[in-house]
Each structure stands twice: as structure tokens, then as C-alpha cells.
Scaffold this motif. Sequence first.
Motif, PDB file in Angstrom:
ATOM      1  N   GLN A 270      47.998  45.135  43.995  1.00 15.91           N
ATOM      2  CA  GLN A 270      47.187  45.759  43.405  1.00 15.91           C
ATOM      3  C   GLN A 270      47.841  46.505  42.245  1.00 15.91           C
ATOM      4  N   LYS A 275      39.463  47.173  41.967  1.00 14.46           N
ATOM      5  CA  LYS A 275      39.430  45.949  42.250  1.00 14.46           C
ATOM      6  C   LYS A 275      38.594  45.790  43.495  1.00 14.46           C
ATOM      7  N   THR A 277      37.502  42.669  46.219  1.00 13.45           N
ATOM      8  CA  THR A 277      37.595  41.031  46.711  1.00 13.45           C
ATOM      9  C   THR A 277      36.623  41.050  47.959  1.00 13.45           C
ATOM     10  N   THR A 295      41.793  50.913  44.588  1.00 12.21           N
ATOM     11  CA  THR A 295      41.972  51.507  43.421  1.00 12.21           C
ATOM     12  C   THR A 295      43.507  52.041  43.500  1.00 12.21           C
TER      13      THR A 295
END
Length: 341
Positions: A270, A275, A277, A295
Amino acid sequence: MLTKRQLLILQSIIDDFIETAHPIGSRAISKKAKINLSAATIRNVMADLEDMELLEKTHSSSGRIPSEKGYRYYVDHVIAPTIRDKEIAIIKNIIQDNMIELEHVVQLSAEVLSQLTNYTAIILGPNEVDATLKQIQIINLTPQTAVAILVTSTGHVEHKSFSIPKGFNVSDFEKVVNILNDRLVGVPIVKLPYTLQTEVYELLKQHITEHELMYEYIQSIVRYDDTAKLYVGGQSNILMQPEFKDVEKIYEFYTMLEDEDEIIKLLAEQHDGLKVTIGNENKNEAIKNFSLITTTYKLGVNQLGTIALFGPTRMEYRKVITLLKSLSNEMTDLFYVTFNK
């Protein structure tokens, strides 16, 4: 882009499904105060959303559930972080009340984050390979024993007890500590062995009578495991989600959790920022039925840790994103200031 009507129906279905885990029908939506549409019109809109692959129809019901594509649209275009004063106050209190050691703050944060969301929280500490030695102390406990306390720039604190060599002059400990702090503080962890062999060893020869013996002890004290550290909270929370009553779906996930290297590899990929997903967007087979939100938090210019939450695709995205951003900000504010003084 969706029309205003399509967006309203999609949001309503996803919000309800997140809360109930049951397929949503047109009649249920038509009863909502904010939906001023007939059941027939709603069915037509739902059919359009299904054609767009944003909704799916289950075999057991005439209702619809969000697809992974629907969740992705919801995350990217619909939700926005909201103020959650109560939960954010809890996070702030944890950070402010436990400022002594990074490990303690991070472990508590993982546990509380899992409790606030009912998902599995994992926080990845920064790799010590990026750290420097910030402080070293050697404290005598008894005439025969002492403890070395080492603090890195990432906030890692390590205590190592050892026996004082027989016949060693205890008063020399002050000289040793001064030498170590003078020569090792600020040195990257990966370069400690070399600095010990060169600068420190020469100074020990000059100032310490039993320098060979003390050098051996210092080598064992100033030794670091350079792997990143994992802090897990709510490992069993996934079992509370109705999607994961099937043991086969959850078996691979728990197998992955037992493999620290696998988790570290997954989270270390990451980059700075938040983010999301969803489902099959995850490359790891063990979490194809999950949503993963990550994060980062900062301890220095090039030192990042990762905060992650694993949950069902029916995740409370708005709540989770808000809490992760808040925790990231609080941890960055504390650690960046504390460990970069």
C-alpha cells in the motif's frame, strides 16, 4: 454517470443491504419517505441498474443486492466521510493517553478500531530497517544484572536484560553508555553492526579495562529484528458477519492471518493515502470475498505504517473511511512530532 433517480435507488439499496444483509425489494424502497416513486417505477430503475451490472438478483428472492461494481460506484461517487464525534473522540483519547511507546498505542488502536467497526483490524508498523537509534540506556538492577533500553526513531522500545560479567567494574557502565550514545545515536539500524565493530570497539579499547568482554555483551544487546510488526484486533469479528457462516469461505482468510509474512507482503504494497479494494479486485485469493480498506500513517519523511480493515463487501464504507482517516491523522500527528524532534 447515473441519473439522479438511478443514483437515489442505488444508494438506498446499498445502504439498506449494508444494514440488513437481506435482498432489497421495490416495495421496501417505495415506503421510504425520501423515495417519492411508485413500486413499478422503482422496479424499472432496478432493472436498469441490473443491466448496468450495479445490482444483482438473487435466486432466493425477487429483491436485489449490490454487485462489486455497484459497491465500487458507491465508494467512488456516492459516499463522503462524515463526522463521527463519539468514535473519533475515543480514538483521540487512546492516542493522547498512551504516548509512551509506539507499540502500546498501535496495539490499542487496532483493538479499538475493530470494536468500533466489528471488522478485523490490522496495523502494520514501519520496518525497522528504515529506523535510526534514538536513545540507549543501561540501568543496573542488582550488582549482577542490568537492563538495556533501546529506543528507535520509529518509537520502537526494546528492553534487554543481561548479567553483568563477573569481575566487571560497575562504574565503567557510565563510560559505556556515554560511548554508545555518542557514537550510535542517529545511526541507521542496519549500520549498527559496522559502527560497533569500528568506532565503538576502538573507544572501548581506550577507556574500558574489560573491553573485549563488554564488546561481546554490547553486540548481543544492540541487535534488532528488522521485520515490520503486525498488530491485530478483532480477529474473530469476521465470524459475526452473516456472509461468513460458511466455514470454507473463512478458512483461507484465517490461514492467511496466521502467516505474518503474507500479511506484511499484502499491506506493505500500500502506498501513501487511502485505498479501497472490493471483492475480486483483491489479488490475494484468501480475500476475494472481502473488502479491504487501507490507509497509511507517517513517522518520518520516508517511514510509513499501514492501517487496514478487513470486512465483507457489505461494509459500512462511509463509517470505516471516516474512522481510518481520523486514526491516520491522529497517529501521524503524534508519531511524526514525537519521533522527529
